[in-house]
Design an enzyme around this catalytic site. Structure first.
Site, PDB file in Angstrom:
ATOM      1  CE1 TYR A   1      -3.665   2.573   0.700  1.00  0.00           C
ATOM      2  CE2 TYR A   1      -2.253   3.341   2.480  1.00  0.00           C
ATOM      3  CZ  TYR A   1      -3.346   3.522   1.656  1.00  0.00           C
ATOM      4  OH  TYR A   1      -4.135   4.654   1.790  1.00  0.00           O
TER       5      TYR A   1
ATOM      6  CG  ASP B   1       5.821   3.337   1.018  1.00  0.00           C
ATOM      7  OD1 ASP B   1       6.087   3.865   2.119  1.00  0.00           O
ATOM      8  OD2 ASP B   1       4.667   3.291   0.561  1.00  0.00           O
TER       9      ASP B   1
ATOM     10  CE  LYS C   1       1.699   4.345   8.382  1.00  0.00           C
ATOM     11  NZ  LYS C   1       0.418   5.014   8.571  1.00  0.00           N
TER      12      LYS C   1
END
Length: 442
Positions: free
Chosen positions: A144, A249, A277
């Site tokens: 994702y 990523d 994050k």
């Protein structure tokens, strides 16, 4: 946990769904029969509006690496708020944080700040296309990379009756949503995770056409699936051989695996990386970093790719990042997370073997997921074949015991710096109890 213990959440859902679809601001927060609404958090614990206390194993989808409300991070944010400088201007603080990232991350020769992981991925793909002058992107199935059109493809495609996914025999991506721009799938191709043979075949067949491969170094968005030995190194070699960029990523792997992310942990230097994050312990901030030859295309005067945004480098989040990164840079927190991972794996394996339950807990860097299957979980397809009904029962059981888990059997969970040995013990004890009773339920 019974609905009687969640009466205020149930009522809040009744109010919210009148003007909020699903009663939530992010689809990932929805749960059946209604979402839980929270009031406060501290360290490894959160409290809902009904006053129920939970040990939090969601940790803001991996963002709260230090735990909720870290006092040093909060103090840094308050100091910055008192300065009055919030958005729209550059500052010494932004330079200090960029320098920290430059020193910590192997590929961060150049650092650009943005706000969310999705946004950072959008920038990274634009940079890759602008630099290579190619339009097509390759991604790995099960990963994702945000909600935007060209990224939210073949994340969790439905499996056919024979266990194959629609993308297994074809590199054509499967959209995860309606509403995408027409033709977006023409410029994105999909390859399986942990399969260098399939990727090299794809790269050879499409030589000269692919701008970049984007990948989660550890496939956390299908639970927790580490790369096979040598897999990332081989991807690096193949992308160089066939003249395409490699994009990591690291929105989840970043700062959890090592101070420099998965690229430091596995010894692989990508061309571009995106972080988010844990970079600011839950405050909204992300970064796009990369090698100078590629990233210089974003130079304001001479560059060909625009990199702009009023909230880029927003000062409260940058202040949080400076304090968070200073805590993360020596590697001691990462060592604690790896020890916790090892504890979870060993104790779950012992319980599963003792109770003869075909299940496995996979964990690295403090992130983990539980799969009910006898077979190794090495990619999206093997994860998706695990028993979702057993996982649903486990999730419900954990929640009822005050352990906050996600309902999806393909989600990822984690621990933080603030999770204690007692927190880990309670989880392991409940998992053992559940495994001892599972045969009577299924």
């Amino acid at each position: 946990m019974t609905s009687t213990k969640l009466e205020k959440s149930r009522k809040e859902f009744g109010n919210a769904k009148q003007f909020i679809t699903g009663g939530v601001q992010s689809a990932f927060r929805y749960r059946e029969p209604f979402p839980i609404y929270f009031r406060k958090a501290r360290g490894s614990h959160v409290w809902d509006v009904d006053g129920n206390e939970y040990i939090d194993f969601l940790v803001a989808n991996g963002a709260c690496i230090l735990g909720h409300g870290d006092p040093e991070v909060n103090a840094a944010v308050v100091r910055q708020l008192e300065s009055g400088l919030t958005v729209g201007l550059e500052s010494e603080l932004s330079v200090r944080v960029a320098r920290l990232l430059h020193k910590m991350i192997p590929s961060a020769e150049v650092v650009k700040l943005s706000n969310t992981g999705s946004e950072a991925v959008m920038h990274a793909l634009q940079i890759a296309r602008g630099y290579t002058r190619k339009t097509r992107i390759a991604k790995t199935e099960g990963c994702y990379h945000g909600w935007q059109d060209e990224a939210n493809l073949s994340v969790h495609p439905k499996l056919k009756k024979n266990g194959a996914s629609p993308a297994e025999s074809s590199t054509k991506p499967v959209p995860e949503s309606e509403g995408y721009a027409p033709g977006v799938t023409r410029n994105v191709s999909v390859v399986p995770y942990n399969d260098t043979r399939a990727f090299e075949k794809f790269a050879k067949e499409n030589e000269g056409e692919i701008a970049a491969l984007i990948i989660e170094p550890v496939l956390f968005n299908s639970g927790c699936i580490p790369p096979n030995d040598g897999y990332l190194q081989e991807l690096r070699e193949i992308t160089q051989r066939y003249d395409m960029l490699l994009i990591f990523d690291e929105v989840i792997t970043g700062f959890r695996m090592a101070p420099g992310g998965a690229q430091e942990y596995y010894g692989v230097k990508p061309d571009i990386s995106v972080f988010g994050k844990a970079i600011a312990n839950g405050f909204p901030l992300s970064a796009v970093v990369g090698v100078e030859d590629v990233m210089k295309i974003t130079e304001p005067k001479r560059g060909l790719v625009s990199f702009a945004g009023t909230y880029n480098g927003n000062q409260p989040s940058v202040a949080a990042a400076e304090e968070c990164l200073n805590q993360l840079k020596d590697g001691s927190i990462q060592q604690k997370l790896h020890r916790d991972s090892q504890t979870l794996v060993v104790r779950f394996e012992e319980s599963a073997e003792e109770h003869s339950v075909p299940a496995r807990l996979q964990s690295i860097g403090g992130q983990f997921q539980i799969y009910f299957t006898e077979k190794p979980v090495t990619d999206y397809k093997s994860a998706a074949r695990s028993d979702r009904s057993k996982y649903a029962a486990l999730s419900e059981s954990l929640l009822g015991s005050g352990l906050l888990f996600h309902q999806s059997y393909l989600f990822h969970h984690g621990v933080s710096k603030s999770h204690s040995g007692r927190d880990i013990d309670k989880l392991c004890s409940h998992l053992d109890t559940f495994l001892s009773r599972i045969k009577r339920r299924f």
